[in-house]
Enzyme design. Sequence first.
Site, PDB file in Angstrom:
ATOM      1  N   VAL A   1      -9.316   1.139   1.813  1.00 56.07           N
ATOM      2  CA  VAL A   1      -9.880   2.283   2.545  1.00 56.07           C
ATOM      3  C   VAL A   1      -8.900   2.851   3.557  1.00 56.07           C
ATOM      4  O   VAL A   1      -9.202   3.840   4.223  1.00 56.07           O
ATOM      5  CB  VAL A   1     -11.192   1.888   3.256  1.00 56.07           C
ATOM      6  CG1 VAL A   1     -12.260   1.516   2.244  1.00 56.07           C
ATOM      7  CG2 VAL A   1     -10.977   0.735   4.237  1.00 56.07           C
ATOM      8  N   GLY A   2      -7.731   2.257   3.696  1.00 57.40           N
ATOM      9  CA  GLY A   2      -6.754   2.787   4.636  1.00 57.40           C
ATOM     10  C   GLY A   2      -5.422   2.071   4.529  1.00 57.40           C
ATOM     11  O   GLY A   2      -5.361   0.880   4.246  1.00 57.40           O
ATOM     12  N   LYS A   3      -4.335   2.845   4.735  1.00 55.44           N
ATOM     13  CA  LYS A   3      -2.986   2.279   4.723  1.00 55.44           C
ATOM     14  C   LYS A   3      -2.209   2.820   5.907  1.00 55.44           C
ATOM     15  O   LYS A   3      -2.418   3.950   6.342  1.00 55.44           O
ATOM     16  CB  LYS A   3      -2.243   2.637   3.430  1.00 55.44           C
ATOM     17  CG  LYS A   3      -2.708   1.886   2.202  1.00 55.44           C
ATOM     18  CD  LYS A   3      -1.813   2.187   1.011  1.00 55.44           C
ATOM     19  CE  LYS A   3      -2.235   1.400  -0.223  1.00 55.44           C
ATOM     20  NZ  LYS A   3      -1.338   1.652  -1.377  1.00 55.44           N
ATOM     21  N   GLY A   4      -1.309   2.015   6.423  1.00 55.42           N
ATOM     22  CA  GLY A   4      -0.454   2.441   7.517  1.00 55.42           C
ATOM     23  C   GLY A   4       0.849   1.684   7.473  1.00 55.42           C
ATOM     24  O   GLY A   4       1.075   0.850   6.588  1.00 55.42           O
TER      25      GLY A   4
ATOM     26  N   ASP B   1      -3.084   0.825  23.106  1.00 50.21           N
ATOM     27  CA  ASP B   1      -2.862   1.720  21.960  1.00 50.21           C
ATOM     28  C   ASP B   1      -4.159   2.437  21.605  1.00 50.21           C
ATOM     29  O   ASP B   1      -4.537   2.542  20.436  1.00 50.21           O
ATOM     30  CB  ASP B   1      -2.335   0.934  20.754  1.00 50.21           C
ATOM     31  CG  ASP B   1      -1.764   1.845  19.665  1.00 50.21           C
ATOM     32  OD1 ASP B   1      -1.419   3.004  19.982  1.00 50.21           O
ATOM     33  OD2 ASP B   1      -1.654   1.403  18.507  1.00 50.21           O
TER      34      ASP B   1
END
Length: 509
Positions: free
Chosen positions: A214-217, A336
């Site tokens: 559901v997500g990549k970084g 952050d």
Amino acid sequence: MVDGVMILPVLMMMAFPSPSVEDEKPKVNQKLYMCVCEGLSCGNEDHCEGQQCFSSLSINDGFHVYQKGCFQVYEQGKMTCKTPPSPGQAVECCQGDWCNRNITAQLPTKGKSFPGTQNFHLEVGLIILSVVFAVCLLACILGVALRKFKRRNQERLNPRDVEYGTIEGLITTNVGDSTLAELLDHSCTSGSGSGLPFLVQRTVARQITLLECVGKGRYGEVWRGSWQGENVAVKIFSSRDEKSWFRETELYNTVMLRHENILGFIASDMTSRHSSTQLWLITHYHEMGSLYDYLQLTTLDTVSCLRIVLSIASGLAHLHIEIFGTQGKSAIAHRDLKSKNILVKKNGQCCIADLGLAVMHSQSTNQLDVGNNPRVGTKRYMAPEVLDETIQVDCFDSYKRVDIWAFGLVLWEVARRMVSNGIVEDYKPPFYDVVPNDPSFEDMRKVVCVDQQRPNIPNRWFSDPTLTSLAKLMKECWYQNPSARLTALRIKKTLTKIDNSLDKLKTDC
């Protein structure tokens, strides 16, 4: 073989039996006992104090690992102690001073499914033989059924699951009729509390099936996974971000982070497959995604806007404050904070995630723990004192003021998507009009420090009382002088006052 600290990961032994009515009563004021403490998690201590004592045995890379310790939170002991022993791990619990001194956990004998069957062989006669025959027949039927069930489950597993080791040695646990959400909410509100003791085992990772990314970084991937039929989020850290995984694991296992606006923690795990190490952080799953993604697709009314910003302020205030006592926590600064690190829940509130850069401070010892992470925060959200390198790195309040600057930018992002008089702005990140998509450190330093620019406040905001109040609030988060900025608690109280005035206005109407 993973060396150093990485050999003994911080893993969670999680098996959740269906709670009885008696179990549902809170166990906050349980009596504390002195327990023997042995193993790497004890450091230099040979004893600890908790509400239950334990003795555990697990197999790690072929070695028998014995540990003794205590559960400081009752619910953790309840969950762990009711876990049935498996071929790779066993834990025995007791209550009483030094009660685990002479207890040694034993692994179950291989192939021992029905402990009582040996007694049947000692009996003679027709009736006993009939009973034995019936039991054997039933066992055969159950064995065939279980084999078919396991084969069907393996056929559903995708190649990613094979890579991450969820087939070989899969351990299943009887969790009764309770759902994961019910058990986690019962044990830790909607946050984590402090984590379970450092029991060396691989249960959690091997029980999770990864379903979709559901997500990549740059620092890893986030997957939606399934644990006993319930959705969980699995953040898989890349090897370059090992320090962030270790930091989050450390925080969740040593600090009482039980709060509805902090991402709920389930477990932390490490697996070594095909000569590579996967670092897992397993948390509650929120299908609405990040606030960054949510704002791009959704406009807000006044109520939903205030619900979002007030929940973020509540989570930040909980992080920043130090709570004293046995159920207390150290003060934490996030470092952050941004819309991508905030998740939207189904009820419209938000929860703060990604504590990989967090800083801890304890007033009692006046100790500042900044961790050991070379990663830096997101440049677009950096405060002036970070960009011009004038921040007092040995002062905890400096880090809290950096969070307040970032909160003001998130507040601006949310306010732009609130509709007033039929008008709303498109979603844009802070400083979108003066820096490129991936701004450099120098780009941000020139805009924020040299030119002292701030995000633009649209004129239409001043025709709406709520947006006017939010604009005033965010400006007080953006002072060039860090000490002039509001505190998280002051922001929370101000937003609560705005929210209450809106409710009063509705009542009067």
